[in-house]
Design an enzyme around this catalytic site. Structure first.
Site, PDB file in Angstrom:
ATOM      1  N   ARG A 139       4.715 -36.376  29.936  1.00 28.98           N
ATOM      2  CA  ARG A 139       5.585 -35.195  30.564  1.00 28.98           C
ATOM      3  C   ARG A 139       5.468 -34.776  32.223  1.00 28.98           C
ATOM      4  O   ARG A 139       6.115 -34.383  32.577  1.00 28.98           O
ATOM      5  CB  ARG A 139       5.706 -34.158  29.625  1.00 28.98           C
ATOM      6  CG  ARG A 139       5.923 -34.521  28.278  1.00 28.98           C
ATOM      7  CD  ARG A 139       5.568 -33.447  27.228  1.00 28.98           C
ATOM      8  NE  ARG A 139       5.766 -34.051  25.964  1.00 28.98           N
ATOM      9  CZ  ARG A 139       4.761 -34.422  25.331  1.00 28.98           C
ATOM     10  NH1 ARG A 139       3.792 -34.669  25.939  1.00 28.98           N
ATOM     11  NH2 ARG A 139       4.969 -35.001  23.990  1.00 28.98           N
ATOM     12  N   LYS A 181      19.493 -32.604  24.828  1.00 28.35           N
ATOM     13  CA  LYS A 181      19.134 -31.615  23.866  1.00 28.35           C
ATOM     14  C   LYS A 181      18.569 -30.752  25.001  1.00 28.35           C
ATOM     15  O   LYS A 181      18.529 -29.526  24.762  1.00 28.35           O
ATOM     16  CB  LYS A 181      17.873 -32.316  22.864  1.00 28.35           C
ATOM     17  CG  LYS A 181      17.449 -31.226  21.881  1.00 28.35           C
ATOM     18  CD  LYS A 181      16.176 -30.524  22.645  1.00 28.35           C
ATOM     19  CE  LYS A 181      15.753 -29.314  21.608  1.00 28.35           C
ATOM     20  NZ  LYS A 181      14.638 -28.650  22.179  1.00 28.35           N
ATOM     21  N   PRO A 198      21.998 -27.111  21.199  1.00 26.91           N
ATOM     22  CA  PRO A 198      21.151 -28.176  21.178  1.00 26.91           C
ATOM     23  C   PRO A 198      20.661 -28.606  19.781  1.00 26.91           C
ATOM     24  O   PRO A 198      20.591 -27.882  18.712  1.00 26.91           O
ATOM     25  CB  PRO A 198      19.885 -27.423  21.615  1.00 26.91           C
ATOM     26  CG  PRO A 198      20.549 -26.037  22.179  1.00 26.91           C
ATOM     27  CD  PRO A 198      21.676 -25.905  21.371  1.00 26.91           C
ATOM     28  N   ASP A 200      17.927 -30.750  17.740  1.00 29.91           N
ATOM     29  CA  ASP A 200      16.788 -31.190  17.650  1.00 29.91           C
ATOM     30  C   ASP A 200      16.615 -31.687  16.325  1.00 29.91           C
ATOM     31  O   ASP A 200      17.322 -31.688  15.532  1.00 29.91           O
ATOM     32  CB  ASP A 200      15.814 -30.164  17.942  1.00 29.91           C
ATOM     33  CG  ASP A 200      15.783 -28.997  17.274  1.00 29.91           C
ATOM     34  OD1 ASP A 200      15.845 -29.135  15.890  1.00 29.91           O
ATOM     35  OD2 ASP A 200      15.846 -27.777  17.742  1.00 29.91           O
ATOM     36  N   GLN A 238      23.331 -22.100  15.925  1.00 24.54           N
ATOM     37  CA  GLN A 238      22.262 -23.109  16.066  1.00 24.54           C
ATOM     38  C   GLN A 238      20.987 -22.619  15.760  1.00 24.54           C
ATOM     39  O   GLN A 238      20.184 -22.921  14.992  1.00 24.54           O
ATOM     40  CB  GLN A 238      22.385 -23.795  17.326  1.00 24.54           C
ATOM     41  CG  GLN A 238      21.284 -24.885  17.498  1.00 24.54           C
ATOM     42  CD  GLN A 238      19.975 -24.561  18.017  1.00 24.54           C
ATOM     43  OE1 GLN A 238      19.867 -23.095  18.136  1.00 24.54           O
ATOM     44  NE2 GLN A 238      19.009 -25.436  18.467  1.00 24.54           N
ATOM     45  N   PHE A 242      18.266 -23.217  12.741  1.00 20.36           N
ATOM     46  CA  PHE A 242      17.026 -23.460  13.146  1.00 20.36           C
ATOM     47  C   PHE A 242      15.851 -22.463  12.770  1.00 20.36           C
ATOM     48  O   PHE A 242      14.911 -22.954  12.259  1.00 20.36           O
ATOM     49  CB  PHE A 242      16.929 -23.443  14.921  1.00 20.36           C
ATOM     50  CG  PHE A 242      15.442 -23.748  15.110  1.00 20.36           C
ATOM     51  CD1 PHE A 242      15.003 -25.361  15.541  1.00 20.36           C
ATOM     52  CD2 PHE A 242      14.545 -22.811  15.679  1.00 20.36           C
ATOM     53  CE1 PHE A 242      13.888 -25.493  15.894  1.00 20.36           C
ATOM     54  CE2 PHE A 242      13.315 -23.001  16.110  1.00 20.36           C
ATOM     55  CZ  PHE A 242      12.800 -24.371  16.175  1.00 20.36           C
TER      56      PHE A 242
END
Length: 257
Positions: A139, A181, A198, A200, A238, A242
């Site tokens: 990353r 995302k 988003p 995931d 969301q 989550f």
DNA sequence: GGCCAGGTTGATG
DNA sequence: CATCAACATGGC
């Protein structure tokens, strides 16, 4: 305990009352109210959720859950570092990054040493190896690329707040390491787009389970469904899905009655 | 050791 | 366009 807008702060809640302690006296708490989104009428948001059994269950188990309004650069950087990492490890990487490249903020001695999240300018001046040393692996070039693009003025995150959701997402996705995302996370958690959703691995599982009869669906199908189903505060929905998945380890199952 | 983790990218059918 | 392995690193 954390550092918000370059100030060390300790927040705790007793019943309906919120207590906040800082290192120095504050004449204005607007920065914290903004971060915690205290002026959002949560009941009004919840009323916009779809009236299906899955959301009813998620709403019950996550009562009081709110979204934060994070600083855009910190939010973007944090989510770039989040890809295929566990949440505890993301925290560790961010901690290292702050220690090595952030600046110390005033904090009570008993709280230990605390640092601000390093600015894009600061990271733009780093070598890729310095970032890799913060254990972020592949990353590193993504984060460095973003820091340099923003520092060079190729994109201004604040300016995205005032353009339509789809355009803001497109702009974000031009950044290295930023796909659908992560773009949606930045839109939702820092730029004020409550409709961003988003998807995931956790949310994908929740959708499959609750709305697609347990069958895996292509990402585009889940995006299409979420756009049609969850309404103007889809991002809050969301977060409820989550959080429920994270805390219970499974999707909210309608109560069997 | 093998698999998975708040994904994205570039190379292949 | 849809799929798929590679990408670092660490925990279980």
């Amino acid at each position: 305990m954390s550092v918000i807008h370059n100030r060390w702060v300790f927040v705790r809640q007793t019943g309906p009352t919120l207590h906040a302690r800082t290192a120095e006296p504050q004449s204005d708490w607007a920065w914290l109210r903004e971060y915690l989104q205290l002026d959002v009428n949560l009941d009004a948001v919840l009323r916009t959720f779809p009236r299906d059994e899955a959301m009813n269950a998620a709403r019950q188990t996550c009562r009081g859950l709110r979204l934060l309004r994070q600083e855009p650069w910190e939010c973007l950087a944090g989510f770039i570092l989040s890809s295929t990492k566990q949440i505890v490890q993301i925290r560790q990487i961010c901690g290292l990054l702050c220690e090595r490249h952030g600046t110390a903020v005033q904090a009570p001695v008993e709280a230990g040493r605390w640092f601000s999240f390093p600015s894009a300018e600061r990271l733009a001046a780093c070598e890729e190896s310095e970032l890799r040393n913060c254990r972020m692996g592949f990353r590193a070039p993504y984060l460095l690329g973003c820091a340099r693009l923003l520092t060079d003025g190729k994109l201004e995150l604040e300016a995205l707040k005032t353009i339509p959701l789809n355009e803001a997402r497109e702009r974000l996705m031009t950044l290295p390491g930023v796909g659908r995302k992560i773009a949606d996370c930045v839109l939702l958690f820092s730029l004020g787009f409550a409709a961003a959703f988003p998807i995931d691995v956790w949310v994908a599982r929740a959708l499959e389970r609750l709305y697609f009869d347990g069958r895996p669906r292509p990402m585009r199908a889940m995006i299409e469904f979420s756009r049609n189903h969850f309404g103007p505060n889809a991002g809050y929905a969301q977060q409820y899905l989550f959080h429920h998945m994270r805390t219970t380890g499974r999707a909210p199952v309608p109560a069997t009655s």
